[in-house]
Enzyme design. Structure first.
Site, short mmCIF file in Angstrom:
data_model
loop_
_atom_site.label_atom_id
_atom_site.label_comp_id
_atom_site.label_asym_id
_atom_site.label_seq_id
_atom_site.Cartn_x
_atom_site.Cartn_y
_atom_site.Cartn_z
N GLY A 129 2.00 12.61 0.63
CA GLY A 129 3.08 11.71 0.21
C GLY A 129 4.19 12.56 -0.36
CB SER A 130 4.88 13.75 -3.83
OG SER A 130 4.97 12.48 -4.41
NE ARG A 266 19.78 -24.35 -15.39
CZ ARG A 266 18.61 -23.95 -14.87
NH1 ARG A 266 18.58 -23.48 -13.65
NH2 ARG A 266 17.50 -24.06 -15.58
CD GLU A 363 14.84 7.88 1.88
OE1 GLU A 363 14.23 6.98 2.49
OE2 GLU A 363 15.83 8.48 2.33
N GLY A 364 10.74 9.56 -1.72
CA GLY A 364 10.60 10.55 -2.78
C GLY A 364 10.58 9.82 -4.11
C1 LIG Z 1 7.59 0.35 0.50
C2 LIG Z 1 7.44 1.75 0.96
C3 LIG Z 1 8.05 2.14 2.14
C4 LIG Z 1 7.89 3.45 2.61
N1 LIG Z 1 8.48 3.79 3.81
C5 LIG Z 1 8.24 5.03 4.33
C6 LIG Z 1 8.74 5.39 5.62
O1 LIG Z 1 9.45 4.61 6.28
N2 LIG Z 1 8.43 6.60 6.12
C7 LIG Z 1 7.67 7.51 5.43
O2 LIG Z 1 7.41 8.59 5.95
N3 LIG Z 1 7.18 7.20 4.19
C8 LIG Z 1 7.44 5.98 3.63
N4 LIG Z 1 6.95 5.65 2.39
C9 LIG Z 1 6.13 6.62 1.66
C10 LIG Z 1 6.83 7.17 0.45
O3 LIG Z 1 7.84 8.06 0.81
C11 LIG Z 1 5.74 7.78 -0.46
O4 LIG Z 1 5.07 6.67 -1.03
C12 LIG Z 1 6.31 8.66 -1.53
O5 LIG Z 1 6.82 9.85 -0.98
C13 LIG Z 1 5.28 9.02 -2.59
O6 LIG Z 1 4.08 9.44 -2.03
P1 LIG Z 1 2.71 8.77 -2.51
O7 LIG Z 1 2.91 7.30 -2.53
O8 LIG Z 1 1.63 9.31 -1.64
O9 LIG Z 1 2.50 9.23 -4.00
P2 LIG Z 1 1.86 10.61 -4.52
O10 LIG Z 1 2.52 11.75 -3.86
O11 LIG Z 1 0.38 10.51 -4.41
O12 LIG Z 1 2.28 10.58 -6.03
C14 LIG Z 1 1.60 9.80 -7.01
C15 LIG Z 1 2.28 10.01 -8.35
O13 LIG Z 1 2.24 11.39 -8.73
C16 LIG Z 1 3.56 11.89 -8.92
N5 LIG Z 1 3.63 13.25 -8.39
C17 LIG Z 1 3.15 13.70 -7.20
N6 LIG Z 1 3.42 15.00 -7.07
C18 LIG Z 1 4.10 15.39 -8.17
C19 LIG Z 1 4.64 16.61 -8.62
N7 LIG Z 1 4.56 17.72 -7.88
N8 LIG Z 1 5.27 16.63 -9.82
C20 LIG Z 1 5.37 15.53 -10.59
N9 LIG Z 1 4.85 14.32 -10.21
C21 LIG Z 1 4.23 14.26 -9.03
C22 LIG Z 1 4.48 10.97 -8.15
O14 LIG Z 1 5.78 10.97 -8.69
C23 LIG Z 1 3.78 9.64 -8.33
O15 LIG Z 1 4.15 9.07 -9.53
C24 LIG Z 1 7.12 4.38 1.87
C25 LIG Z 1 6.55 3.98 0.65
C26 LIG Z 1 6.71 2.71 0.19
C27 LIG Z 1 6.09 2.32 -1.12
#
Ligand SMILES: Cc1cc2nc3c(=O)[nH]c(=O)nc-3n(C[C@H](O)[C@H](O)[C@H](O)COP(=O)(O)OP(=O)(O)OC[C@H]3O[C@@H](n4cnc5c(N)ncnc54)[C@H](O)[C@@H]3O)c2cc1C
Length: 382
Positions: A129-130, A266, A363-364
């Site tokens: 994800g991140s 209202r 989106e990050g």
């Molecule tokens: C509604 C929705 C639509 C989306 N649409 C798309 C899309 O179209 N295409 C696509 O590719 N992705 C999409 N995503 C994915 C989205 O980009 C990821 O959810 C996002 O990048 C975070 O990844 P994660 O959810 O796996 O969280 P994680 O990476 O597991 O993070 C969990 C928590 O840990 C924190 N964290 C993680 N690493 C670090 C670090 N190094 N330092 C500090 N804090 C950290 C994060 O900030 C977060 O609070 C979508 C997500 C949602 C919710």
């Protein structure tokens, strides 16, 4: 007003008209049913909102990032789900526009303009994800095509797209330079849609898994050279993060205006309009919104002016982070000011608060945006 400003105002006028006429009446229903608004997508296509960044030579609008933000802000004022449809589609499209694959541009961009084909951006995976650089989806070259295997998750527009912009590893030893982008057409054998997510907010946006099992993709559908995928992705996100800021800005503005109208029409519950605490909350909300606006449009202008030496990724990240935190704060306060009425579905602030939470994550996440800002600061010369 110069030509650029006139064009931007033209987009604002058009987007506001579409938002009021087509989007506003459907916003609550889309959220309640959790269904993708095909009718709205169709009007967006007719209005040029789906071909904003497509160059004129392919029949597109050739609009700038500021215009993109304006359109998103006007739609998001009423419905974040509908506005996100435009962003996700545009983010899927952008690597193709920025890339050098001419044949691919002919194929995809013309279909967006002519047939209103929709796109999505497939990066996130269950274990990445991140830390997007850890994606595992693999693209293996076999003669004149690649075989793609992997599982993408949380993909906006995942279940409704005609083309899928997929990022995959072509060379695991090269890490960032081993990532490449591909376009996969709907209906290609091995491409399937997995679980549809039932989210707490932005429920009218379609979010699904995208599964790739031995998907055969011609080399001509690789976006640019092997290994430029990460770079294309970053250039795309620099342009889309201000738009996510605009998404949050429109939402926050919508929530503040609703609360003010509610009080004016209202009467403030318990005469709250006269209570200084509520007045201070309203003032803070308005000030935060104006600060978010300044940052969002500064980031957008920087992208448009392509100013040399300015770390656009830093401003882009700042705008996404700041505006989405403002949206969370403003919508939470809007619910608070309305009291129990803020908690029920008959008032949009309930939906708006749920939507704001989601913007802080995608989106990050906002933590990652701050890391981008910090890295840019540490790299710069003080
Ligand atoms: C509604 C929705 C639509 C989306 N649409 C798309 C899309 O179209 N295409 C696509 O590719 N992705 C999409 N995503 C994915 C989205 O980009 C990821 O959810 C996002 O990048 C975070 O990844 P994660 O959810 O796996 O969280 P994680 O990476 O597991 O993070 C969990 C928590 O840990 C924190 N964290 C993680 N690493 C670090 C670090 N190094 N330092 C500090 N804090 C950290 C994060 O900030 C977060 O609070 C979508 C997500 C949602 C919710």
């Amino acid at each position: 007003m110069d030509k650029t400003e006139q064009e931007r105002e033209g987009w604002r006028k058009k987007a506001r008209e579409v938002a009021q006429r087509v989007v506003a009446p459907r916003a609550a229903e889309i959220d309640a049913k959790g269904e993708f608004p095909w009718d709205i997508a169709d009007v967006f296509g007719q209005s040029g909102f789906l071909s904003l960044f497509i160059p004129r030579e392919y029949g597109g609008e050739d609009a700038d990032v500021t215009s993109f933000c304006i359109v998103v802000e006007e739609i998001s004022y009423y419905c974040v789900s509908s506005a996100l449809l435009i962003i996700a589609h545009t983010v899927g499209l952008m690597p193709i526009v920025l890339g050098e694959a001419r044949e691919l541009k002919e194929k995809v961009l013309r279909r967006v303009v002519g047939e209103r084909a929709l796109l999505c951006f497939c990066l996130t995976e269950p274990e990445a994800g991140s830390d997007a650089a850890s994606i595992r989806t693999k693209a293996t070259l076999q003669g004149d095509h690649y075989l793609l295997n992997g599982r993408k998750c949380f993909i906006t527009n995942g279940g409704i797209s005609d083309f899928y912009t997929v990022f995959a590893v072509t060379d695991p030893d090269k890490r960032l330079e081993g990532i490449s982008g591909f376009v996969v057409e709907k209906g290609t054998p091995g491409l399937s849609i997995g679980k549809k997510e039932e989210k707490m907010g932005i429920r009218g946006s379609n979010t699904t898994e995208v599964v790739l099992e031995d998907v055969r993709v011609p080399v001509a559908q690789r976006i640019g050279d092997e290994g430029v995928g990460w770079w294309l992705m970053m250039r795309t996100l620099n342009r889309s993060r201000p738009a996510i800021g605009a998404l949050a800005l429109g939402l926050a503005r919508g929530a503040l205006d609703y609360v003010i109208r509610f009080g004016q029409e209202r009467g403030w519950p318990g005469g709250k309009g006269d209570v200084q605490d509520v007045q201070l909350m309203l003032a803070d909300m308005a000030i935060e919104i104006e600060a978010a606006r300044a940052l969002v449009y500064r980031a957008a202008t920087m992208m448009d002016e392509k100013a040399k030496g300015i770390p656009v990724q830093m401003y882009s990240a700042m705008s996404k982070y700041f505006a989405s935190d403002v949206a969370m704060e403003v919508t939470t306060n809007a619910v608070q000011i309305l009291g129990w009425e803020g908690l029920v579905q008959s008032h949009p602030v309930e939906r708006m608060m749920r939507d704001a939470k989601v913007i802080q994550i995608f989106e990050g996440t906002n933590q990652i945006q701050r890391m981008v800002v910090a890295h840019s600061l540490l790299k710069s010369k003080a």
